[in-house]
Design an enzyme around this catalytic site. Sequence first.
Site, PDB file in Angstrom:
ATOM      1  N   ASP A 366      14.477 -67.100 116.939  1.00 50.66           N
ATOM      2  CA  ASP A 366      14.297 -68.522 115.903  1.00 50.66           C
ATOM      3  C   ASP A 366      14.532 -69.743 116.738  1.00 50.66           C
ATOM      4  O   ASP A 366      15.678 -69.885 117.285  1.00 50.66           O
ATOM      5  CB  ASP A 366      14.998 -68.124 114.899  1.00 50.66           C
ATOM      6  N   ARG A 368      14.287 -73.024 115.334  1.00 41.24           N
ATOM      7  CA  ARG A 368      13.961 -73.895 114.024  1.00 41.24           C
ATOM      8  C   ARG A 368      15.008 -75.125 113.906  1.00 41.24           C
ATOM      9  O   ARG A 368      15.059 -76.102 113.395  1.00 41.24           O
ATOM     10  CB  ARG A 368      13.709 -73.551 112.748  1.00 41.24           C
TER      11      ARG A 368
END
Length: 453
Positions: A366, A368
Site C-alpha cells: 500500500d 496511500r
Amino acid sequence: MTEDNLIESNLTQGNLATGNLIPENLASENLASENSTQGNSKAAKPKHIILTSHQHRGKAVPIHWGAENPSDRGPIIGSIRNLQHRNVIGTHAGSYGVYRALAVASGDLDPTHKADLTNTSPPVQIGPYPSWSDPDKIVSLDPFGAFAGNVFTDYESEGYDILPTIAITKAHINLPELKEAVAQGRITVDGKLLKSDGNLLVTKAAIDPVWYLPGIAKRLNIEETDLRRVLFQQTGGMFPELVTRPDLHVFLPPIGGSTIYIIGDEKAIVDPTKPLAVRVHDECNGSDVFGSDICTCRPYLVHGIEVCIQTAQEGGAGVIVYCRKEGRALGEVTKFLVYNARKRQEGGDRADAYFTRTECVAGVQDMRFQELMPDMLHWLGITRIDRLVSMSNMKYNAITHAGIEVVQRIAIPPELVPADAQVEIEAKKASGYYSEDEVLAAEELAQIKGRDY
Ligand SMILES: [Zn+2]
C-alpha cells in the site's frame, strides 16, 4: 552582471545546468510580438530560459504556514506568469499542469492568460476553524484555498497571480443503487435532500494538494532534507528547487487531488449536538465507475452515501472524502498486473495470497499514506465522527491519531460484497481490517478463492 543574468542560460548554446526550464518570455509582455516576428504561428519557442532552481531577487510574498489570518499566512503563488512572484515549488492543478504545458506548447493556450475568477467563489462558506491555524493539523492542503480569490485581492490588483487551490460548488447526483435503497425502505425520499426522481443534493469541494514540506516530514517522522532529496530523485529530477531552494517550503505536487461530497447541512458537520457520518474512499475506477466485481469499492462507497443520507435525515450530516489514490496509490497499471498475478498463481486467486501478490509486483502492499488524509477532515472542522463507514485499520488509526474521535465503525454489509471480491474482503479482515465477523484462520483463508478471469 545581475543575478538574473547570472542564472540565464541559452538553449541554442546547449548551456543547460540542472534546473527547471521556464521560458523567460512567459513573463514578458511582448510575447505575442516576439512570436509573430519569429513567424511561429503555433507554440512559443523561447530562446532563453530561467532556472527556477536559483533564488530570484524579487517580490515573492513569504508564506507563514499555520498563521490564523490569511493575509498573515500569505497567498500561494505557483503561477509561472511572473517567476519573481512564485513562492512555491511546482505549479497549480496537480497532474493537470502537464496538460497545461501541452496546451501552451501546441499553441492552444496563451501562456500569459490570466484567470478571470468572476462568480467562481463558493456558494457556501466552510471554515475558518481552529484546525486551520494549527500547523500540525493541516500540512497537505491550503485551508484558505477556497478564499484565495476573495482575500488576496490586494495582491491581485498589484499583478500577482492568485489562483484558488480549492473550489466549492453544489450538485445533484443520482446513483441507481439509491433508488433500490428507497424501494427497500432503508432511506426515504424527503423531497429536499433526496428527491423522488432519485436526485441527491450535495455540496462538493475539489481540493488540490498543497504540501508544506516541514509539516509533511514531521507527519511522516522523517527529516525534511531527506524528504526533499528523495522527492527530487524519485521524480527523475523534476523539481530541482526541492534541493536547491530551502527558502521555499511549499510544494504543489503533480498528483491527483481529492473531492469532498457533503450530504446535509454543512454547519451540522461541526455541531457537537448533531450526528456525523464519514466515508473516506480511495479511487477505484474499475469498480467505482465500471462496476468491476473483483473488489468492494463501489458497493461500499454507495453504502457510505446511504449512511450519510440516513445521518443527514436525522438532522446531522454526511461526508464522503474521495481521494485520487487509484490502486492503493500504486496506479492502475500496477493494479492490473497484480490482478493477473493473482488469477494465474498456483492454486488460483486466494485470500491467503492477496497481499503477497501486490507486494511482489509493487514492493509494498500500500502507498496511500493515510497519515495525510485527516487534513481534509480538519479542513471541515471535524473533531468527532459518529459513524465511520470504513473497515480500514490504516484510515482508522490515522484519523484517531489526528485527534478525531470515532464513535462507531461501520463495515460493509456482507450482502453487498460481490462473489469475486470475497478474496479481498476476507484477506483484509484477516490482516486487521475492522469487522464484526470472526476472522478466518490461515487454512480457511486459503479456501477463499476467486474465479479465473
Ligand atoms: Zn476496488
